[in-house]
Motif scaffolding. Structure first.
Motif, PDB file in Angstrom:
ATOM      1  N   LYS A 495      42.848  45.410  45.543  1.00 13.33           N
ATOM      2  CA  LYS A 495      43.571  45.710  44.303  1.00 13.33           C
ATOM      3  C   LYS A 495      43.152  44.780  43.173  1.00 13.33           C
ATOM      4  CE  LYS A 495      47.638  47.692  46.536  1.00 13.33           C
ATOM      5  NZ  LYS A 495      49.109  47.564  46.794  1.00 13.33           N
ATOM      6  N   ASP A 496      42.736  43.568  43.522  1.00 13.62           N
ATOM      7  CA  ASP A 496      42.228  42.638  42.520  1.00 13.62           C
ATOM      8  C   ASP A 496      40.801  42.985  42.108  1.00 13.62           C
ATOM      9  OD1 ASP A 496      42.090  39.988  41.039  1.00 13.62           O
ATOM     10  OD2 ASP A 496      40.542  39.673  42.561  1.00 13.62           O
ATOM     11  N   ILE A 497      40.006  43.408  43.068  1.00 14.59           N
ATOM     12  CA  ILE A 497      38.581  43.648  42.796  1.00 14.59           C
ATOM     13  C   ILE A 497      38.350  44.950  42.036  1.00 14.59           C
ATOM     14  CG2 ILE A 497      36.382  44.182  43.947  1.00 14.59           C
ATOM     15  CD1 ILE A 497      37.131  42.112  46.067  1.00 14.59           C
ATOM     16  N   GLU A 498      39.155  45.984  42.281  1.00 13.28           N
ATOM     17  CA  GLU A 498      38.901  47.294  41.670  1.00 13.28           C
ATOM     18  C   GLU A 498      38.816  47.222  40.149  1.00 13.28           C
ATOM     19  OE1 GLU A 498      40.626  51.873  41.670  1.00 13.28           O
ATOM     20  OE2 GLU A 498      41.443  50.403  43.068  1.00 13.28           O
ATOM     21  N   PRO A 499      39.777  46.591  39.447  1.00 13.33           N
ATOM     22  CA  PRO A 499      39.615  46.510  37.986  1.00 13.33           C
ATOM     23  C   PRO A 499      38.432  45.652  37.558  1.00 13.33           C
ATOM     24  CG  PRO A 499      41.540  45.240  38.705  1.00 13.33           C
ATOM     25  CD  PRO A 499      41.070  46.041  39.876  1.00 13.33           C
ATOM     26  N   ARG A 500      38.033  44.695  38.383  1.00  4.20           N
ATOM     27  CA  ARG A 500      36.877  43.860  38.055  1.00  4.20           C
ATOM     28  C   ARG A 500      35.588  44.680  38.057  1.00  4.20           C
ATOM     29  NH1 ARG A 500      37.552  38.093  38.996  1.00  4.20           N
ATOM     30  NH2 ARG A 500      39.622  37.568  39.826  1.00  4.20           N
ATOM     31  N   LEU A 501      35.531  45.732  38.879  1.00  2.00           N
ATOM     32  CA  LEU A 501      34.351  46.600  38.880  1.00  2.00           C
ATOM     33  C   LEU A 501      34.184  47.310  37.547  1.00  2.00           C
ATOM     34  CD1 LEU A 501      34.645  48.098  42.477  1.00  2.00           C
ATOM     35  CD2 LEU A 501      32.667  46.843  41.587  1.00  2.00           C
ATOM     36  N   SER A 503      35.582  45.952  34.573  1.00  2.00           N
ATOM     37  CA  SER A 503      35.468  44.959  33.500  1.00  2.00           C
ATOM     38  C   SER A 503      34.273  44.020  33.655  1.00  2.00           C
ATOM     39  CB  SER A 503      36.752  44.129  33.452  1.00  2.00           C
ATOM     40  OG  SER A 503      36.857  43.297  34.602  1.00  2.00           O
ATOM     41  N   GLY A 504      33.832  43.827  34.889  1.00  2.00           N
ATOM     42  CA  GLY A 504      32.761  42.868  35.143  1.00  2.00           C
ATOM     43  C   GLY A 504      33.235  41.441  35.264  1.00  2.00           C
ATOM     44  N   ASP A 505      34.536  41.212  35.218  1.00  2.00           N
ATOM     45  CA  ASP A 505      35.096  39.860  35.318  1.00  2.00           C
ATOM     46  C   ASP A 505      34.900  39.316  36.732  1.00  2.00           C
ATOM     47  OD1 ASP A 505      36.577  37.540  35.139  1.00  2.00           O
ATOM     48  OD2 ASP A 505      38.520  38.556  35.315  1.00  2.00           O
ATOM     49  N   THR A 506      34.199  38.212  36.858  1.00  2.00           N
ATOM     50  CA  THR A 506      33.972  37.596  38.164  1.00  2.00           C
ATOM     51  C   THR A 506      34.639  36.228  38.279  1.00  2.00           C
ATOM     52  OG1 THR A 506      31.890  36.595  37.418  1.00  2.00           O
ATOM     53  CG2 THR A 506      31.757  38.783  38.453  1.00  2.00           C
ATOM     54  N   SER A 507      35.481  35.880  37.323  1.00  2.00           N
ATOM     55  CA  SER A 507      36.108  34.560  37.326  1.00  2.00           C
ATOM     56  C   SER A 507      36.960  34.367  38.569  1.00  2.00           C
ATOM     57  CB  SER A 507      36.977  34.378  36.079  1.00  2.00           C
ATOM     58  OG  SER A 507      37.994  35.366  36.018  1.00  2.00           O
ATOM     59  N   GLY A 508      36.795  33.222  39.210  1.00  2.00           N
ATOM     60  CA  GLY A 508      37.592  32.896  40.387  1.00  2.00           C
ATOM     61  C   GLY A 508      37.072  33.475  41.687  1.00  2.00           C
ATOM     62  N   LEU A 509      36.019  34.273  41.638  1.00  2.00           N
ATOM     63  CA  LEU A 509      35.468  34.871  42.854  1.00  2.00           C
ATOM     64  C   LEU A 509      34.453  33.931  43.499  1.00  2.00           C
ATOM     65  CD1 LEU A 509      34.813  38.571  41.750  1.00  2.00           C
ATOM     66  CD2 LEU A 509      36.745  37.693  43.066  1.00  2.00           C
ATOM     67  N   ASP A 510      34.296  34.029  44.801  1.00  2.00           N
ATOM     68  CA  ASP A 510      33.234  33.284  45.467  1.00  2.00           C
ATOM     69  C   ASP A 510      31.881  33.838  45.040  1.00  2.00           C
ATOM     70  OD1 ASP A 510      32.123  35.242  47.748  1.00  2.00           O
ATOM     71  OD2 ASP A 510      34.288  35.511  47.549  1.00  2.00           O
ATOM     72  N   GLY A 511      30.832  33.052  45.254  1.00  2.00           N
ATOM     73  CA  GLY A 511      29.510  33.424  44.762  1.00  2.00           C
ATOM     74  C   GLY A 511      28.996  34.736  45.313  1.00  2.00           C
ATOM     75  N   THR A 513      30.768  37.403  46.564  1.00  2.00           N
ATOM     76  CA  THR A 513      31.516  38.550  46.034  1.00  2.00           C
ATOM     77  C   THR A 513      31.153  38.789  44.577  1.00  2.00           C
ATOM     78  OG1 THR A 513      33.337  38.059  47.551  1.00  2.00           O
ATOM     79  CG2 THR A 513      33.815  39.533  45.722  1.00  2.00           C
ATOM     80  N   ALA A 514      31.025  37.700  43.799  1.00  2.00           N
ATOM     81  CA  ALA A 514      30.658  37.844  42.386  1.00  2.00           C
ATOM     82  C   ALA A 514      29.272  38.472  42.242  1.00  2.00           C
ATOM     83  CB  ALA A 514      30.698  36.476  41.704  1.00  2.00           C
ATOM     84  N   GLY A 515      28.321  38.003  43.045  1.00  2.00           N
ATOM     85  CA  GLY A 515      26.974  38.542  42.956  1.00  2.00           C
ATOM     86  C   GLY A 515      26.902  40.007  43.344  1.00  2.00           C
ATOM     87  N   LEU A 516      27.605  40.375  44.420  1.00  2.00           N
ATOM     88  CA  LEU A 516      27.613  41.765  44.848  1.00  2.00           C
ATOM     89  C   LEU A 516      28.315  42.657  43.830  1.00  2.00           C
ATOM     90  CD1 LEU A 516      28.405  41.269  48.648  1.00  2.00           C
ATOM     91  CD2 LEU A 516      26.273  42.153  47.678  1.00  2.00           C
TER      92      LEU A 516
END
Length: 521
Positions: A495-501, A503-511, A513-516
């Motif tokens: 639920k946290d990751i879906e909106p990030r897909l 927006s592109g926001d990767t703040s607070g994610l591990d390297g 998950t952010a890279g993928l």
């Protein structure tokens, strides 16, 4: 009721000593050569199921010690607590009463004197819902305008009904096709919708809370497809299997059938979740399914431990997992109709007993649920049986066979049965080859479950047998087999990751998950 965990009992130490003294070097070929009665000693009849346990790495002494273990862990008391309606699901403070879904209705006086007198109110609710659900199923069966039934659910709301509808295809009504959609991957739903027409399709939305993400995403997409194709009467073409009547009504559904918080998803086939099964095989067939399961319930509830098939299977699972160290078990149904049984049993066992702490939340010093996997025979023979016969790991295998064919094609069933018998024989006997490549070590264990026919009643008994077997091993391991907290974490993070897909926001994610995430955008 506080019970001893298996490793805290005298029987556990005795089993360890017995295993070291001879259990780990047990040889099936020698056992059969030295005991002409071994087959009869280690086989038994249970309701609708004959079980041959004789090809397992087990002798009379080991089984006796395992039975001692069950007694010292107070298995019978724990079983009786479940049947009495006690809240044995301790982490959620819930009763565990899926058995009540197949309990026959009893007259008031008999009910007051029965083993389930503490659950009389729940039983009356069960039968009121069952009667309404089966009446609706008969209406759908009689409606020639409905040609396609699409069940939208996931987990227990999909695996059980799908497995049962496929297994009982011989008994299914003609003129209707049954489809099952579970994956949130739109390709699955799109593939089903391509085969259907809005005016002739009934959608069954199966979600206890009517909030399950995958199910509701698919349900809303199905509704949009229905309306885009000219569909107007949502109530005629959609029904909900849910306790959230308000949410279902907001969706436009008026035909709803509920169930209770004491029914776990993987044990819900017998409830309103079984509606697609009832539509397929009819009210009479569905009641036979329940009756077969109830017969196995009574066997588990009343039979002496030494001749109680779910108990013997559950104890064997503990013996293999904790003493022999076998990490997996393979299921091979020699019946194409049972091709979804392995997937169903995966959830039943691994979601129930895939736990690392006991009921007090303490880490366990021993292994719990094995990995369960399999395919129908003879397909599996040409896929993974190579490893079963000659691999470096020993994998106990459970064969399921049906004595009477459900078809009239000559020669096929004899060939099928010859194969299942031969595979069990070959695993045990092996074959010597000094060159090595054609050497089969043998002494590979197997269990053989035999149904006379695959009918609603025998399928019900087979499933209930597996349910109770999982209860037994979980009870000895001292875990709660009826919660599933491990399912939750990934769903919360999604639920946290879906909106990030978006927006592109990767703040607070591990390297990683952010890279993928960036690669996927």
């Amino acid at each position: 009721m506080k019970r001893l965990r298996c490793d805290q009992t005298p029987a556990w130490a005795a089993l360890q000593a017995s295993f070291e003294a001879g259990g780990k070097s047990f040889d099936l070929r020698e056992a059969f050569a030295g005991d002409a009665e071994r087959f009869f000693r280690f086989s038994q009849e249970a309701p609708y199921v004959f079980a041959d346990l004789s090809k397992n790495l087990l002798d009379v002494t080991s089984e006796a010690l395992l039975l001692d273990l069950a007694v010292q862990c107070q298995l019978e008391q724990h079983r009786d607590a479940m049947f009495a309606g006690d809240r044995i699901n301790s982490t959620e403070q819930r009763a565990v009463m899926h058995f009540l879904l197949r309990q026959p209705a009893l007259p008031a006086l008999e009910q007051a004197q029965s083993a389930i007198k503490n659950t009389a109110h729940e039983l009356s609710q069960v039968h009121a819902t069952l009667d309404a659900m089966l009446a609706y199923a008969e209406e759908v069966r009689a409606d020639e305008a409905i040609t396609d039934v699409v069940n939208i659910g996931i987990g227990g709301s999909d695996l059980g009904p799908q497995m049962a509808v496929l297994a009982l295809g011989e008994f299914a009504t003609t003129g209707k096709r049954f489809h099952f959609v579970s994956n949130v991957d739109g390709q699955e739903l799109a593939g089903v919708l391509a085969q259907c027409q809005p005016h002739s399709t009934l959608f069954l939305v199966a979600s206890k809370t009517f909030t399950t993400n995958e199910t509701m995403s698919n349900a809303h997409s199905a509704k949009r497809w229905f309306e885009a194709g000219g569909g107007r009467d949502i109530n005629r073409h959609f029904a909900a299997l849910t306790t959230n009547v308000v949410a279902a009504n907001a969706f436009g559904i008026r035909s709803t059938f509920g169930f209770w918080d004491w029914v776990g998803g993987r044990y819900s086939l017998w409830s309103a979740i079984g509606l697609p099964v009832a539509i397929a095989i009819g009210a009479v067939g569905f009641r036979e399914l329940l009756a077969g399961a109830h017969a196995m319930d009574e066997h588990f509830r009343t039979a002496a431990l030494a001749r109680n098939l779910p108990v013997r299977l559950g104890l064997l699972d503990v013996w293999y997992r904790n003493f022999h160290g076998f990490g997996s078990r393979s299921i091979a149904p020699y019946s194409s109709a049972l091709r979804r049984l392995p997937a169903y049993l995966q959830q039943l066992e691994m979601e129930s007993n895939g736990k690392r702490v006991d009921t007090d939340g303490q880490p366990l010093p021993f292994a719990t649920a094995p990995v369960l996997w399999g395919e129908p025979g003879t397909n599996g023979q040409h896929a993974y049986f190579q490893m079963l016969h000659q691999g470096t790991s020993v994998v106990p295998i459970e064969f399921v066979a049906v004595r009477k064919a459900a078809h009239g094609l000559p020669g096929h069933h004899e060939q099928l049965l010859a194969n299942v018998l031969a595979q069990a024989q070959a695993l045990m006997q092996g074959k010597n080859d000094e060159g090595g490549h054609r050497h089969f070590p043998g002494n590979r264990p197997s269990t053989f479950l035999l149904l006379d026919q695959l009918t609603p009643a025998s399928l019900g008994a087979l499933i209930a047998l597996q349910e109770h077997r999982v209860f037994v091993s979980g009870a000895l391991w001292g875990i709660n087999s009826f919660d599933q907290w491990g399912v939750e974490l990934g769903k919360v993070l999604a639920k946290d990751i879906e909106p990030r897909l978006r927006s592109g926001d990767t703040s607070g994610l591990d390297g990683s998950t952010a890279g993928l995430l960036q690669r996927l955008r």
